[in-house]
Design an enzyme around this catalytic site. Structure first.
Site, mmCIF file in Angstrom:
data_model
loop_
_atom_site.group_PDB
_atom_site.id
_atom_site.type_symbol
_atom_site.label_atom_id
_atom_site.label_comp_id
_atom_site.label_asym_id
_atom_site.label_seq_id
_atom_site.Cartn_x
_atom_site.Cartn_y
_atom_site.Cartn_z
ATOM 1 N N HIS A 267 -6.772 -2.740 -1.703
ATOM 2 C CA HIS A 267 -6.232 -3.608 -0.665
ATOM 3 C C HIS A 267 -7.120 -4.837 -0.487
ATOM 4 O O HIS A 267 -8.155 -4.776 0.179
ATOM 5 C CB HIS A 267 -6.082 -2.873 0.670
ATOM 6 C CG HIS A 267 -5.492 -3.767 1.722
ATOM 7 N ND1 HIS A 267 -4.147 -3.924 1.897
ATOM 8 C CD2 HIS A 267 -6.081 -4.623 2.594
ATOM 9 C CE1 HIS A 267 -3.924 -4.818 2.838
ATOM 10 N NE2 HIS A 267 -5.088 -5.260 3.284
ATOM 11 N N HIS B 85 3.341 -13.250 -8.225
ATOM 12 C CA HIS B 85 4.753 -13.280 -8.605
ATOM 13 C C HIS B 85 4.853 -13.791 -10.035
ATOM 14 O O HIS B 85 4.407 -14.912 -10.324
ATOM 15 C CB HIS B 85 5.540 -14.264 -7.733
ATOM 16 C CG HIS B 85 5.545 -13.973 -6.270
ATOM 17 N ND1 HIS B 85 6.645 -13.460 -5.610
ATOM 18 C CD2 HIS B 85 4.603 -14.138 -5.315
ATOM 19 C CE1 HIS B 85 6.378 -13.333 -4.319
ATOM 20 N NE2 HIS B 85 5.131 -13.743 -4.115
ATOM 21 N N ASN C 92 1.173 -16.830 -3.203
ATOM 22 C CA ASN C 92 1.346 -17.487 -1.908
ATOM 23 C C ASN C 92 0.161 -17.193 -0.999
ATOM 24 O O ASN C 92 -0.481 -16.140 -1.104
ATOM 25 C CB ASN C 92 2.635 -17.001 -1.236
ATOM 26 C CG ASN C 92 3.875 -17.566 -1.892
ATOM 27 O OD1 ASN C 92 3.880 -18.708 -2.342
ATOM 28 N ND2 ASN C 92 4.932 -16.777 -1.950
ATOM 29 N N ASP D 38 10.666 -7.399 -7.704
ATOM 30 C CA ASP D 38 10.810 -7.881 -6.328
ATOM 31 C C ASP D 38 12.173 -7.446 -5.791
ATOM 32 O O ASP D 38 13.187 -7.511 -6.490
ATOM 33 C CB ASP D 38 10.691 -9.406 -6.288
ATOM 34 C CG ASP D 38 10.443 -9.913 -4.881
ATOM 35 O OD1 ASP D 38 9.318 -10.385 -4.615
ATOM 36 O OD2 ASP D 38 11.369 -9.833 -4.045
ATOM 37 N N CYS E 1 0.849 -1.204 0.000
ATOM 38 C CA CYS E 1 0.000 0.000 0.000
ATOM 39 C C CYS E 1 0.879 1.246 0.000
ATOM 40 O O CYS E 1 0.581 2.222 -0.695
ATOM 41 C CB CYS E 1 -0.928 0.006 1.210
ATOM 42 S SG CYS E 1 -2.464 -0.914 0.953
ATOM 43 N N HIS F 289 -0.906 -10.381 -4.127
ATOM 44 C CA HIS F 289 0.051 -10.090 -5.196
ATOM 45 C C HIS F 289 0.382 -11.370 -5.941
ATOM 46 O O HIS F 289 0.279 -12.474 -5.397
ATOM 47 C CB HIS F 289 1.324 -9.433 -4.647
ATOM 48 C CG HIS F 289 1.977 -10.206 -3.550
ATOM 49 N ND1 HIS F 289 1.521 -10.180 -2.249
ATOM 50 C CD2 HIS F 289 3.041 -11.041 -3.549
ATOM 51 C CE1 HIS F 289 2.272 -10.963 -1.504
ATOM 52 N NE2 HIS F 289 3.207 -11.506 -2.263
ATOM 53 N N HIS G 240 -1.088 -8.371 1.363
ATOM 54 C CA HIS G 240 -1.744 -7.593 0.294
ATOM 55 C C HIS G 240 -1.613 -8.473 -0.950
ATOM 56 O O HIS G 240 -0.482 -8.756 -1.381
ATOM 57 C CB HIS G 240 -1.007 -6.248 0.142
ATOM 58 C CG HIS G 240 -1.633 -5.310 -0.859
ATOM 59 N ND1 HIS G 240 -1.888 -3.980 -0.555
ATOM 60 C CD2 HIS G 240 -2.024 -5.489 -2.131
ATOM 61 C CE1 HIS G 240 -2.421 -3.397 -1.622
ATOM 62 N NE2 HIS G 240 -2.503 -4.286 -2.586
HETATM 63 P P1 5GP Z 1 5.033 -13.314 -0.377
HETATM 64 O O1 5GP Z 1 5.915 -14.169 0.479
HETATM 65 O O2 5GP Z 1 4.132 -12.435 0.460
HETATM 66 O O3 5GP Z 1 4.295 -14.087 -1.433
HETATM 67 O O4 5GP Z 1 5.990 -12.364 -1.217
HETATM 68 C C1 5GP Z 1 6.370 -11.101 -0.794
HETATM 69 C C2 5GP Z 1 7.439 -10.639 -1.739
HETATM 70 O O5 5GP Z 1 7.587 -9.250 -1.600
HETATM 71 C C3 5GP Z 1 8.800 -11.267 -1.479
HETATM 72 O O6 5GP Z 1 9.267 -11.917 -2.670
HETATM 73 C C4 5GP Z 1 9.686 -10.085 -1.089
HETATM 74 O O7 5GP Z 1 11.000 -10.196 -1.587
HETATM 75 C C5 5GP Z 1 8.939 -8.909 -1.699
HETATM 76 N N1 5GP Z 1 9.104 -7.654 -0.982
HETATM 77 C C6 5GP Z 1 8.981 -7.468 0.343
HETATM 78 N N2 5GP Z 1 9.169 -6.168 0.648
HETATM 79 C C7 5GP Z 1 9.394 -5.519 -0.516
HETATM 80 C C8 5GP Z 1 9.662 -4.158 -0.849
HETATM 81 O O8 5GP Z 1 9.735 -3.274 -0.001
HETATM 82 N N3 5GP Z 1 9.849 -3.861 -2.151
HETATM 83 C C9 5GP Z 1 9.778 -4.831 -3.111
HETATM 84 N N4 5GP Z 1 9.995 -4.428 -4.374
HETATM 85 N N5 5GP Z 1 9.535 -6.136 -2.842
HETATM 86 C C10 5GP Z 1 9.340 -6.468 -1.550
#
Ligand code: 5GP
Length: 109
Positions: free
Chosen positions: A45, A99, A86, A29, A6, A97, A95
């Site tokens: 959100h 990948h 995930n 990422d 956010c 997302h 939030h």
């Molecule tokens: P999740 O585990 O929630 O599916 O993935 C979260 C992803 O967000 C991870 O791959 C992590 O590297 C990425 N991430 C976390 N914080 C930040 C950030 O501040 N900026 C960016 N660009 N990616 C982030």
């Protein structure tokens, strides 16, 4: 909401958007798990995939249209790519997302 995505969407944290539309942003990422590792994030959100409702149908279509554009832009169409969402304890940012991972996969997301 106060999650990191956010804040990025509100531009409180500077981040270059690879793609932006009315409803979505996409950015790299911070800790890539593959040669190409792009996050596609709805501006709205929605906490997790468990919170997706039928009213989000158009938004999900837009997500996959953005994925297709990013696949083309990154020349992945004939290579290796996948889309990962995930949930539960595997999800670290609350939030929704998506990948987009392309090329050589280095580790689990
Ligand atoms: P999740 O585990 O929630 O599916 O993935 C979260 C992803 O967000 C991870 O791959 C992590 O590297 C990425 N991430 C976390 N914080 C930040 C950030 O501040 N900026 C960016 N660009 N990616 C982030």
């Amino acid at each position: 909401m106060d999650d990191i995505f956010c804040k990025i969407i509100r531009k409180e944290i500077p981040k270059e958007f690879i793609y932006e539309s009315e409803n979505l942003v996409a950015f790299e990422d911070i800790n890539p798990s593959a040669d190409v590792h792009i996050l596609i994030v709805p501006k709205q959100h929605i906490e997790s995939i468990r919170d997706v409702k039928s009213e989000h149908g158009q938004l999900l279509t837009e997500v996959y249209q953005a994925v297709n554009k990013l696949v083309t832009d990154n020349n992945l169409e004939n290579g290796l790519y996948r889309v990962v969402v995930n949930g539960g304890k595997a999800q670290h940012v609350p939030h929704l997302h998506f990948h987009l991972l392309g090329g050589q996969w280095k580790k689990m997301v």
